[in-house]
Enzyme design. Structure first.
Site, PDB file in Angstrom:
ATOM      1  N   ILE A  19       0.841  -1.201   0.000  1.00 42.11           N
ATOM      2  CA  ILE A  19       0.000   0.000   0.000  1.00 42.11           C
ATOM      3  C   ILE A  19       0.876   1.251   0.000  1.00 42.11           C
ATOM      4  O   ILE A  19       0.420   2.319  -0.378  1.00 42.11           O
ATOM      5  CB  ILE A  19      -0.981   0.048   1.200  1.00 42.11           C
ATOM      6  CG1 ILE A  19      -0.246   0.171   2.537  1.00 42.11           C
ATOM      7  CG2 ILE A  19      -1.922  -1.128   1.188  1.00 42.11           C
ATOM      8  CD1 ILE A  19      -1.151   0.636   3.663  1.00 42.11           C
ATOM      9  N   ASP A  20       2.142   1.111   0.413  1.00 44.98           N
ATOM     10  CA  ASP A  20       3.015   2.288   0.524  1.00 44.98           C
ATOM     11  C   ASP A  20       3.497   2.810  -0.833  1.00 44.98           C
ATOM     12  O   ASP A  20       4.001   3.933  -0.911  1.00 44.98           O
ATOM     13  CB  ASP A  20       4.243   1.965   1.384  1.00 44.98           C
ATOM     14  CG  ASP A  20       3.883   1.675   2.831  1.00 44.98           C
ATOM     15  OD1 ASP A  20       2.718   1.878   3.205  1.00 44.98           O
ATOM     16  OD2 ASP A  20       4.762   1.232   3.587  1.00 44.98           O
ATOM     17  N   GLU A  53       3.246   8.107   9.044  1.00 43.42           N
ATOM     18  CA  GLU A  53       3.755   7.566  10.315  1.00 43.42           C
ATOM     19  C   GLU A  53       5.276   7.708  10.462  1.00 43.42           C
ATOM     20  O   GLU A  53       5.789   7.768  11.575  1.00 43.42           O
ATOM     21  CB  GLU A  53       3.367   6.093  10.448  1.00 43.42           C
ATOM     22  CG  GLU A  53       3.975   5.244   9.336  1.00 43.42           C
ATOM     23  CD  GLU A  53       3.568   3.785   9.324  1.00 43.42           C
ATOM     24  OE1 GLU A  53       2.883   3.337  10.243  1.00 43.42           O
ATOM     25  OE2 GLU A  53       3.944   3.101   8.351  1.00 43.42           O
ATOM     26  N   ARG A  95      -7.142  17.103  17.810  1.00 46.15           N
ATOM     27  CA  ARG A  95      -7.438  15.672  17.970  1.00 46.15           C
ATOM     28  C   ARG A  95      -6.687  14.895  16.900  1.00 46.15           C
ATOM     29  O   ARG A  95      -6.386  15.432  15.828  1.00 46.15           O
ATOM     30  CB  ARG A  95      -8.930  15.394  17.776  1.00 46.15           C
ATOM     31  CG  ARG A  95      -9.833  16.041  18.803  1.00 46.15           C
ATOM     32  CD  ARG A  95      -9.837  15.229  20.102  1.00 46.15           C
ATOM     33  NE  ARG A  95     -10.891  15.677  20.996  1.00 46.15           N
ATOM     34  CZ  ARG A  95     -10.781  16.683  21.855  1.00 46.15           C
ATOM     35  NH1 ARG A  95      -9.657  17.380  21.926  1.00 46.15           N
ATOM     36  NH2 ARG A  95     -11.793  17.025  22.639  1.00 46.15           N
TER      37      ARG A  95
HETATM   38  O1  F6P Z   1       3.290  -2.752   4.385  1.00 44.87           O
HETATM   39  C1  F6P Z   1       3.907  -1.596   4.838  1.00 44.87           C
HETATM   40  C2  F6P Z   1       3.124  -0.984   5.937  1.00 44.87           C
HETATM   41  O2  F6P Z   1       1.886  -0.684   5.475  1.00 44.87           O
HETATM   42  C3  F6P Z   1       3.839   0.224   6.551  1.00 44.87           C
HETATM   43  O3  F6P Z   1       3.391   1.451   6.077  1.00 44.87           O
HETATM   44  C4  F6P Z   1       3.572   0.051   8.023  1.00 44.87           C
HETATM   45  O4  F6P Z   1       4.605   0.613   8.787  1.00 44.87           O
HETATM   46  C5  F6P Z   1       3.523  -1.418   8.176  1.00 44.87           C
HETATM   47  O5  F6P Z   1       2.981  -1.922   6.989  1.00 44.87           O
HETATM   48  C6  F6P Z   1       2.744  -1.880   9.403  1.00 44.87           C
HETATM   49  O6  F6P Z   1       2.447  -3.210   9.261  1.00 44.87           O
HETATM   50  P1  F6P Z   1       2.246  -4.283  10.433  1.00 44.87           P
HETATM   51  O7  F6P Z   1       1.433  -3.633  11.492  1.00 44.87           O
HETATM   52  O8  F6P Z   1       1.538  -5.406   9.733  1.00 44.87           O
HETATM   53  O9  F6P Z   1       3.593  -4.669  10.878  1.00 44.87           O
END
Ligand code: F6P
Length: 342
Positions: A127-128, A222, A266
């Site tokens: 998705i990234d 994030e 928020r």
């Molecule tokens: O697949 C990548 C991603 O979507 C990142 O953006 C994110 O940090 C990570 O997956 C989090 O994935 P999980 O909670 O499954 O380790």
């Protein structure tokens, strides 16, 4: 020919569409048979497989997740990992593997193909959207759609209360989801991992938005970092590819904005909502085409390659090349969005 299929790494809408296309074309056009490995590389490592034929893939096109399960298992870190995978493939008489994954899963496929003579064809997913060599990965369009809808909804509640609403989206190293959903949703600030942000500047944009009698929406990836700080970790844990868990920058921002501007703020963390549920039409289309072309590559014995989107064409590139570097947001592209900040 008998072909194994596995899905590894974080799940992503469209994985099932790839599996369906691989099996449909492989059986109908080439007469191959298929076997599904459970939970990414853990499947061939532990010999866990399921039958994969046309009836098994009926009805899965619009389903999110993966019918094969997924994991972040790194077989190169397991004792005797390569030998165990080779033993499983020999025992089940598997001639080739279709590996559907992101940089980690495909990085393993590249090494297995190039160094250990395990015949793999790769299909890029995340998705990234941060895999180089392909214009888009499937899953990204769905995630951007979900994030954009969330931003649309947050505008109205932000304005009712005249609050700042911070939306934290996924994007560990690349800000593609933040940038696309932020632009599509009319965010007033977009923060991405590629460019450290200045909290004073963020507060100035927030204040300027309030002066126009509208409430600000701040979209933050994030992995975004303040100029004088580091990424915000969820906890101290690492997965078997050595990745830390992120999340928390949204909360941090809301607190800082409140403290510095006196405006109520928020945070909404979209998290795994972005990865779940049915794929968009674009992602189904892309995933299906990737699957059709991946099975062609297997049939032709073109191993060590990955299918990729270039414009509207599906091409093949060496997996090793595609996983060598990440595709990050170009500074000029990010700068384009600046006209909407504040
Ligand atoms: O697949 C990548 C991603 O979507 C990142 O953006 C994110 O940090 C990570 O997956 C989090 O994935 P999980 O909670 O499954 O380790």
């Amino acid at each position: 020919m008998r072909v194994g299929v596995l899905t590894g790494g974080g799940d992503c809408p469209g994985l099932n569409a790839v599996i369906r296309a691989v099996v449909r074309k492989g059986v109908q056009e080439y007469g191959h048979d298929f076997i599904g490995f459970r939970d990414g590389w853990r499947g061939p490592l532990e010999g866990r497989s399921v039958p994969l034929d046309i009836p098994a893939v009926r009805g899965i096109l619009p389903r999110g997740g993966t019918v094969l399960g997924s994991s972040r298992t790194n077989p190169l870190k397991e004792e005797d990992g390569v030998r165990r995978i080779k033993d499983t493939l020999a025992r089940l008489r598997v001639d080739a593997l279709v590996t559907i994954g992101g940089e980690d899963t495909l990085g393993v496929a590249a090494r297995l193909s190039d160094e250990f003579q395990v015949p793999c064809v790769g299909v890029p997913k995340t998705i990234d959207n941060d895999l180089s060599a392909t214009d888009y990965t499937f899953g990204f369009d769905t995630a951007v759609g979900i994030a954009t809808e969330a931003i649309d909804r947050l505008h109205t509640t932000a304005e009712s209360h005249m609050r700042v609403l911070v939306v934290e989206v996924m994007g560990r190293h690349a800000g593609w989801i933040a940038l696309h959903s932020g632009l599509a949703g009319g965010a007033n600030v977009i923060l991405i991992p590629e460019q450290r942000f200045d909290i004073e500047q963020v507060c100035a944009w927030v204040a300027s938005r309030f002066r126009s009698s509208y409430a600000p929406i701040v979209v933050v990836a994030e992995g975004a970092m303040p100029r004088d700080g580091d990424v915000v970790l969820k906890d101290g844990s690492l997965d078997s590819f050595g990745h830390v868990r992120l999340s928390g920058v949204g909360e941090w921002l809301a607190k800082e904005i409140e403290r510095r501007t006196g405006n109520e703020a928020r945070t909404t963390v979209l998290g795994h909502v972005q990865r779940g549920g049915t794929p968009s039409a674009f992602d189904r289309w892309l995933a299906t085409r990737f699957g059709l072309h991946a099975v062609d590559a297997v049939h032709e014995g073109d191993f060590g390659t990955m299918v990729a989107l270039r414009g509207t064409d599906i091409v093949r590139v060496p997996i090793a090349e595609a996983t060598a570097r990440l595709k990050t947001v170009d500074p000029a592209l990010y700068a384009e969005a600046g006209v909407f900040f504040g």
